[in-house]
Structure formats: structure tokens, C-alpha cells
Design an enzyme around this catalytic site. Sequence first.
Site, short mmCIF file in Angstrom:
data_model
loop_
_atom_site.label_atom_id
_atom_site.label_comp_id
_atom_site.label_asym_id
_atom_site.label_seq_id
_atom_site.Cartn_x
_atom_site.Cartn_y
_atom_site.Cartn_z
N GLY A 239 108.73 53.20 -2.96
CA GLY A 239 109.71 53.97 -2.21
C GLY A 239 111.15 53.62 -2.47
O GLY A 239 112.05 54.12 -1.80
N GLY A 275 107.47 53.50 -8.26
CA GLY A 275 107.18 54.55 -9.23
C GLY A 275 108.51 55.09 -9.73
O GLY A 275 108.97 54.83 -10.85
N ARG A 312 110.54 69.72 -7.96
CA ARG A 312 111.25 68.99 -6.90
C ARG A 312 112.35 69.79 -6.21
O ARG A 312 112.44 69.76 -4.98
CB ARG A 312 111.80 67.66 -7.44
CG ARG A 312 110.74 66.75 -8.05
CD ARG A 312 111.22 65.32 -8.26
NE ARG A 312 111.45 64.65 -7.01
CZ ARG A 312 112.62 64.45 -6.46
NH1 ARG A 312 113.72 64.82 -7.08
NH2 ARG A 312 112.71 63.85 -5.30
N CYS A 342 108.49 84.24 -11.04
CA CYS A 342 108.71 85.33 -10.09
C CYS A 342 108.71 84.80 -8.67
O CYS A 342 107.80 85.09 -7.89
CB CYS A 342 107.65 86.38 -10.30
SG CYS A 342 107.76 87.01 -11.97
N GLU A 343 109.69 84.01 -8.34
CA GLU A 343 109.86 83.46 -6.99
C GLU A 343 111.33 83.18 -6.79
O GLU A 343 111.98 82.60 -7.67
CB GLU A 343 109.14 82.11 -6.84
CG GLU A 343 107.66 82.18 -6.94
CD GLU A 343 106.96 81.53 -5.76
OE1 GLU A 343 107.61 81.18 -4.76
OE2 GLU A 343 105.73 81.39 -5.87
N TYR A 371 107.93 62.23 -10.92
CA TYR A 371 107.47 63.42 -10.21
C TYR A 371 108.02 64.69 -10.85
O TYR A 371 108.29 65.67 -10.17
CB TYR A 371 107.84 63.33 -8.72
CG TYR A 371 107.41 62.03 -8.08
CD1 TYR A 371 106.05 61.80 -7.85
CD2 TYR A 371 108.31 61.02 -7.77
CE1 TYR A 371 105.63 60.61 -7.29
CE2 TYR A 371 107.90 59.82 -7.22
CZ TYR A 371 106.56 59.62 -6.98
OH TYR A 371 106.14 58.43 -6.45
N1 LLP Z 1 102.74 53.53 -3.16
C1 LLP Z 1 102.21 54.51 -2.40
C2 LLP Z 1 101.07 54.21 -1.53
C3 LLP Z 1 102.75 55.81 -2.46
O1 LLP Z 1 102.23 56.78 -1.70
C4 LLP Z 1 103.84 56.08 -3.32
C5 LLP Z 1 104.42 57.41 -3.41
C6 LLP Z 1 104.36 55.02 -4.10
C7 LLP Z 1 103.79 53.77 -3.99
C8 LLP Z 1 105.50 55.20 -5.05
O2 LLP Z 1 106.66 55.62 -4.43
P1 LLP Z 1 108.04 55.63 -5.24
O3 LLP Z 1 108.37 54.20 -5.57
O4 LLP Z 1 107.86 56.43 -6.45
O5 LLP Z 1 109.01 56.23 -4.29
N2 LLP Z 1 106.74 63.79 -5.09
C9 LLP Z 1 107.77 63.15 -4.29
C10 LLP Z 1 107.48 61.68 -4.07
C11 LLP Z 1 106.13 61.44 -3.46
C12 LLP Z 1 105.84 59.99 -3.25
C13 LLP Z 1 104.42 59.78 -2.85
N3 LLP Z 1 104.02 58.41 -2.73
C14 LLP Z 1 109.11 63.37 -4.96
O6 LLP Z 1 109.18 64.01 -5.99
O7 LLP Z 1 110.14 62.94 -4.42
#
Ligand code: LLP
Length: 413
Positions: A239, A275, A312, A342-343, A371
Site C-alpha cells: 500500500g 506492489g 485506472r 464505445c464508452e 495495475y
Molecule cells: N498486499 C495485499 C494483501 C493487497 O491486497 C495488495 C493490493 C498489496 C499487498 C499491494 O498493494 P500496493 O503496494 O500495490 O499498493 N488496482 C488498484 C490497486 C489495488 C490494490 C489491491 N491490493 C489501483 O490500480 O490503484
Amino acid sequence: MEAFTYRENQLCAEDVPLRTLAERYGTPAYVYSHAAILENYARIARGLAGTPHLVCYSVKANSNLRILSLLREAGAGFDIVSGGELARVGRVKAAMDRVVFSGVGKTVEEIDAALAAGLLMFNVESDGELHVIEQRAAALGRTAPIALRINPDVEAETHPYISTGRFIHKFGVPKDSATALYRHAVASPHLRVRGIACHIGSQILQVEPFLKALEEILEIASHLRAEGIALEWLDLGGGYGIRYQAEAPLDWDGLTSRIHHQLAHSPYRLIVEPGRAIVGDAGLLLTRVLYLKHTPEKNFIIVDGGMNDLLRPALYGSEHQVWPVLKRPGPARPADVVGPLCETGDFLARDRQLAPLQPGDLLAVMTAGAYGFALASNYNSRPRPPEILVSGSEAQLIRARERLDDLMTGETP
Ligand code: LLP
């Protein structure tokens, strides 16, 4: 090092002009910087150097095999959320004792595959799941390593769709029911209690929510310890927010020094699951202008990349910077950068000031490494774009553009 810079008004990925990549591989295309991915990983690891830790890259952000390989070689473990991601980390020969398995809805098939693989731990998200894991371990004659993912009821201050740490969210075990589940787990011959986990959301820019969550799980861990239930791993989840526009980035060094302070003299090893912070700013979506359209209200720049390639902006209202690949002089004008789907929700950027463009010009939608491809779809029967990894002056195609035939695989006319 900046991954993407202008040289003589031409935007380059490391040492390769993006124009060259567009000519070679076509558009739209995802372009990643090898150096940026490794630098992001190294910065995260450096911040944690004083604390015994494991960085488990969150595969969902970008699961390209080449990227997984280079992170494995750099020393990363992995955070996975599906049987598909388990297969991917298996394919790159990840050490399974460095893999954690999160997710609220693990199926029996996924649990069995993970038990066979021998992961570091399942991050268990409900009592129902704990019982199924226990049953499957018993049936297969194995012991399942587990952590409970705690819902600490902490506000993450991010987009509601990617906030996960409050009781209104489906994630984790409410903090007050954790102890009873741990007692059950230690008494079971088929479960091995290894840790405690949380994950409060994504794109979080403040230090405090992480510290609050850490405090919550530390408190539970020390209560358990007093009962004789010893945990090895504290998993703080992912996160960690990055910059898309002018926002101040998360103070990673500040956060890690507070974490270090909190965990000094404690018996735990820390896991983090970044991530976005590893791949986000290491990637862009390269797209070409097809048409310019002016209405009495708007200037539209219609490009060949759309919401199926980069979801996104449509899904979260996220604001990626848009840079021209060739910088031209001239007064900026307000415009919306929109795709061909088409949106009305098919936009990459809205109300931006952009210098004059012509059909055929290239644009880079920045900070699209996390993402981006991972959320791409075939909506409107559009093949997903290729992925290209640049290292110095070398470009490698790490995923080919889908062909029209790929779109119909498995269907019967
Ligand atoms: N660990 C868990 C249990 C998670 O659910 C997630 C992300 C991460 C780690 C990694 O989070 P990060 O470090 O990447 O923030 N699609 C959305 C983000 C969805 C995140 C879901 N979980 C976007 O494009 O902003």
C-alpha cells in the site's frame, strides 16, 4: 536515475527513444525501465536494512514473468492472491518459502496447490477459510503454515475502492476475534501458526495509518505471546503510495525508521508486500494520436490506447501525467485524452493542458507500471498491448501483443 527523460526533446526510456519502440513494436504498448524497477526494490530493502525482513513483491501489481524473474534475482519473495499467481511464481522458480498467499476467497483447488507447493504462509482471512485449510491439510497429510490477516479497523485515507482496513471492508479477521482463532490453530496438528498480517489499503501517502496498523498487530502478537503462542512473522502488507502528480510521496525512510524503532528488541521478522512502489513509476503506456476532434465544449485527443489497456482513470479517477514523446513548442491548450472504446468513461486523462499535437504523434501516459497491464482486458475485442522492458540501450519484448486469433481462443462459432 530517472527512468524516462527527454533528450533533445525526445522522450526516452533509459537510453532508448520511445519513438523507436513505437516503430518497432507498434502502439499502444507498455514500456518498463529495468533500472527503475531494481532501484525501487533496492530503496525499499535499504529502508528496512536494520530490521530483519522479507520484501514480498505483490504480484497483482504487474505479474509479467520477466519482471517476476528480475525481482526474484534481486532477492524478493512474493505476495500472491490466486492459483494463477502461484503458477506464475512457480514458473520463475521462486523459493516457495518466500511466498505468502493472501486473499478473501481461496478455493479448495488453490489451497491444495499452495499446500503442495509449500509456501511460507497462508494469510487467512476468515474462520471459515481457516477450517477449510485445516481440513485440506489433514486430508493431504500436511501441516499448513498460517498467519491471520487482521482487520485492524484503521482508516487508510485513500480511494474507497482500494481502502481495506476498516470493519466495513470484507478483508481480514476482525481484531477482536483473532485470539480465539489463534487458540484453535495452535491446538491443531494440521496447522502451524507462523505469523500475523494486515493490509489496510493501497496508494497510502501518510505514515500514520501504517504505524497504527502495526501497533494493532503488535498488541495482538504480544497478548498471544503472553499466552505462549509465539509468532515469527509480522506482515504489514503493501500500500506504499507513490507520486502520480504533484502529491508528496510517502516518506519511506521516515516510516521505516519508525518501524525499526517499534520492532527493536522484538522477536519478530517483518514482511512487507509492496506492489505499486516497485513497478508503478517504472512503467508507462505509449500511445499514438489518431484524431483531433473539437466540439463547442471540448478538445478531444483520440488515441489508440483506451480503458481496456489502462483502466485506472475510468475506475478510480486516477490522474496519470501525459507527456508528449516529441516536445514541440507552442501554447498549451486544454484537452481530454480519450480512447477508441464505445464508452464515455473511456478516457486516459481529462482537462489537461497539452501543447499542440497532430495525428500520428506519440504520447506517454506515465506511472502506469502498476495495475496497468494487470487490469487490461479485451473489452471491445481489443488485443492486449505488448510489454517491453528497456535496460540501457537494449529493449526486450517481454510479452507480445495479442493477435486477433488469441481473442477467440476457446470459443465455438
Ligand atoms: N498486499 C495485499 C494483501 C493487497 O491486497 C495488495 C493490493 C498489496 C499487498 C499491494 O498493494 P500496493 O503496494 O500495490 O499498493 N488496482 C488498484 C490497486 C489495488 C490494490 C489491491 N491490493 C489501483 O490500480 O490503484
